[in-house]
Design a protein around this motif. Sequence first.
Motif, PDB file in Angstrom:
ATOM      1  N   ASP A  59      -3.726  -0.472   7.341  1.00  0.00           N
ATOM      2  CA  ASP A  59      -4.306   0.301   6.255  1.00  0.00           C
ATOM      3  C   ASP A  59      -5.806   0.056   6.206  1.00  0.00           C
ATOM      4  O   ASP A  59      -6.262  -1.026   6.545  1.00  0.00           O
ATOM      5  CB  ASP A  59      -3.694  -0.130   4.915  1.00  0.00           C
ATOM      6  CG  ASP A  59      -2.358   0.516   4.694  1.00  0.00           C
ATOM      7  OD1 ASP A  59      -1.495  -0.141   4.096  1.00  0.00           O
ATOM      8  OD2 ASP A  59      -2.181   1.655   5.126  1.00  0.00           O
ATOM      9  N   VAL A  79       0.829  -1.200   0.000  1.00  0.00           N
ATOM     10  CA  VAL A  79       0.000   0.000   0.000  1.00  0.00           C
ATOM     11  C   VAL A  79       0.865   1.253   0.000  1.00  0.00           C
ATOM     12  O   VAL A  79       0.522   2.254  -0.631  1.00  0.00           O
ATOM     13  CB  VAL A  79      -0.951  -0.021   1.206  1.00  0.00           C
ATOM     14  CG1 VAL A  79      -1.851   1.154   1.170  1.00  0.00           C
ATOM     15  CG2 VAL A  79      -1.763  -1.290   1.179  1.00  0.00           C
ATOM     16  N   SER A  80       2.001   1.204   0.681  1.00  0.00           N
ATOM     17  CA  SER A  80       2.902   2.366   0.629  1.00  0.00           C
ATOM     18  C   SER A  80       3.402   2.571  -0.784  1.00  0.00           C
ATOM     19  O   SER A  80       3.475   3.708  -1.269  1.00  0.00           O
ATOM     20  CB  SER A  80       4.106   2.156   1.538  1.00  0.00           C
ATOM     21  OG  SER A  80       3.705   1.812   2.810  1.00  0.00           O
ATOM     22  N   GLU A  96      -8.584  -0.335   0.864  1.00  0.00           N
ATOM     23  CA  GLU A  96      -7.376  -0.501   0.063  1.00  0.00           C
ATOM     24  C   GLU A  96      -7.332  -1.862  -0.599  1.00  0.00           C
ATOM     25  O   GLU A  96      -6.705  -2.046  -1.640  1.00  0.00           O
ATOM     26  CB  GLU A  96      -6.147  -0.359   0.962  1.00  0.00           C
ATOM     27  CG  GLU A  96      -5.972   1.023   1.522  1.00  0.00           C
ATOM     28  CD  GLU A  96      -5.332   1.945   0.517  1.00  0.00           C
ATOM     29  OE1 GLU A  96      -4.868   1.450  -0.517  1.00  0.00           O
ATOM     30  OE2 GLU A  96      -5.327   3.150   0.760  1.00  0.00           O
ATOM     31  N   ARG A 145       0.838   4.294  -2.807  1.00  0.00           N
ATOM     32  CA  ARG A 145       0.677   5.724  -2.557  1.00  0.00           C
ATOM     33  C   ARG A 145       1.765   6.520  -3.246  1.00  0.00           C
ATOM     34  O   ARG A 145       1.493   7.557  -3.849  1.00  0.00           O
ATOM     35  CB  ARG A 145       0.707   6.012  -1.056  1.00  0.00           C
ATOM     36  CG  ARG A 145      -0.535   5.530  -0.401  1.00  0.00           C
ATOM     37  CD  ARG A 145      -0.793   6.240   0.908  1.00  0.00           C
ATOM     38  NE  ARG A 145      -1.724   5.437   1.668  1.00  0.00           N
ATOM     39  CZ  ARG A 145      -1.422   4.751   2.735  1.00  0.00           C
ATOM     40  NH1 ARG A 145      -0.203   4.802   3.195  1.00  0.00           N
ATOM     41  NH2 ARG A 145      -2.325   4.015   3.332  1.00  0.00           N
TER      42      ARG A 145
END
Lengths: 467, 240
Positions: free
Chosen positions: B47, A118-119, B51, A122
Amino acid sequence: MAMKAPDSGGSGEILPITPSLSETTSGVAAALQSPQPPSSSSDIDTIYVPSYSRWFSWTDINDCEVRSLPEFFDSRSSSKNPKFYLYLRNSIIKQYRDDHPRKISFTDVRRTLVSDVVSIRRVFDFLDSWGLINYTSSASAKPLKWDEKEAGKSAGDAASEPSTTVKETAKRICNGCKSICSIACFACDKYDLTLCARCYVRSNYRVGINSSEFKRVEISEESKIQWSEKEILLLLEAVMHYGDDWKKVAPHVTGRTEKDCVSQFVKLPFGEQFVKESDFEDGLEAFDQIKGSAIPESEGIDKDGFSPNKRMKLTPLADASNPIMAQAAFLSALAGTKVAEAAARAAVTALSDVDEADKNASGDPNRQETNAAPSGETTRNDSERAWADAKSLIEKEEQEVEVAIKETVEVEMKKIRDRIVHFEKLDLEMERSRKQLEEMKNLLFVDQLNIFFHTRKARTSEDRVEC
Amino acid sequence: MKGLVSTGWKGPVKFRMPTAENLVPIRLDIQFEGQRYKDAFTWNPSDPDNEVVVFAKRTVKDLKLPSAFITQIAQSIQSQLSDFRAYEGQDMYTGEKIIPIKLDLRVNHTLIKDQFLWDLNNFESDPEEFARTLCKDLGVEDPEVGPAVAFAIREQLYEIAIQSVASARESRLSKKGRRGSDHGSASKASGLSMDLMKLFSFKSSVVRKRKDLDVYEPVVDLLTSEEVDALEARAERHAR
């Protein structure tokens, strides 16, 4: 320099860079002297980077990156640090440039980077929206993709800017004589034709179309600056319903483009923004009372712009249901503190001028005296005005300072309270560990005793056997 | 009695990955309409859940898979995440455990075999950093090896963390007074951990014994395409 997406069509200047595999290149605009790497593309591709991303450099981190991706910079976790961010960002860009002009996909990237996905996503989205990867110079056709968190208006604005220019240029060109229609034109929706007045009169259109099928569309009315009350009413209704989604607001207000809607909305006096549930008429009545509160609200913008230490200090206003405030908060965070400060100051002075005019009009006793003898006392008027100006400014400053001090004190108190709680927790932990240690010691002692008794018993039984 | 041998007994800790970043290893292996999608990556469980769908859509779009994969991928990720979260409320004992971690993986044309010791008690450890350094030092050119190494390490750490939760539960159930010594024996029984005292006591030296040297050395092999095909064919046969 504009910190957000291009605000004038899609044709910002673009800077070419020659590709290079070296990581230590500095600055995007530098002409790179390194020889063409043999493994990359055979002919000389230049890689284009939009001018609003001019800040990019391999070794530095720019403010806008810090603002958009705060997770790497708030030292919450030791491994999500700026160095790690640099690693992610530089690897993604290098990977894209190695394979240029092929567009790089998120999955390509996340397969090759050691991190949680997920990083990576982004950072990838950030670079994509700033045109540092997957950017083609004909990008005006494609609207920029923004994070869901960012306010809709700027996205609508940025996305609609390239498209509205296209729309506007396509507005009203006569199919018959290929000239731009000026005063009035006639549109036929059935066959999608537009004719200027001259062609219509001269019947300069295709065979088979009846003159009655044409509808008269006034151009001058459309481009007229004056908004009728009906249109303002429609605009406010639409904003109440759709909030920041200007794409939906524009068709609701018939005959106005998104840009016009937005500019008109911003021009509306502040009081009307606070009307939520109530009627439009009630809102107008409340307008006068609320206008007074408009001033402290603008000071709110000031404070937002002024706060130097916390980045992205959106929280006071960002989730306000008021779209204008949310927008102002977002813009001020995006544009940086200095710019927001300057803008807010200008806004405050403008408002205070308006305020002054009101105050003067409503019968300040000093003004009334000077008004009585206007002719010979122009200088006195000026000094009175200046004095009143200064006074109101001072008052405002005092209020601001008071509020700021109050906030600071509150924050300090909160800090102390938190520290106390933390220490209490630590104390508890200590107690617990001490108790556990005691228990263990006891257990050990019990074991020792048991063993001693056992050996003793064994020895005495042995003795007995021997005897 | 000899002096108190402190095992440095730490109280039970809330379950989490014993690394600096609490990342979950996620493995996907989905078969649908004749197409097979295998993947492995790490996910941050803090998260937000939307997501997952975003990631699934992105992946399907990038790999041009049929859109039926989106729900399957999302479901698989969600179920692994909720498994992880189910462990999160429980306690685990970590103790003084140094465990050997083994790597034996093939990524495209690169084969890596390695074994090294990892301190389970070090909650600041970083498998990602380790993987990056390993690839850099060994001169691995294929960039996909790094994530695979980090993933393998995380998977093994995850397994061990789960085991320690199970053992903590057991020892609490068999609630005789000897919690400390019981725990020590339980971890030794798992066979994986090594006693720090034994390793670093006065009698033995820190230098590794010669017979262990080969085991602990990293080996990187570059395979040719035929060897890759042969290995894959063998794996398929085993799978069936």
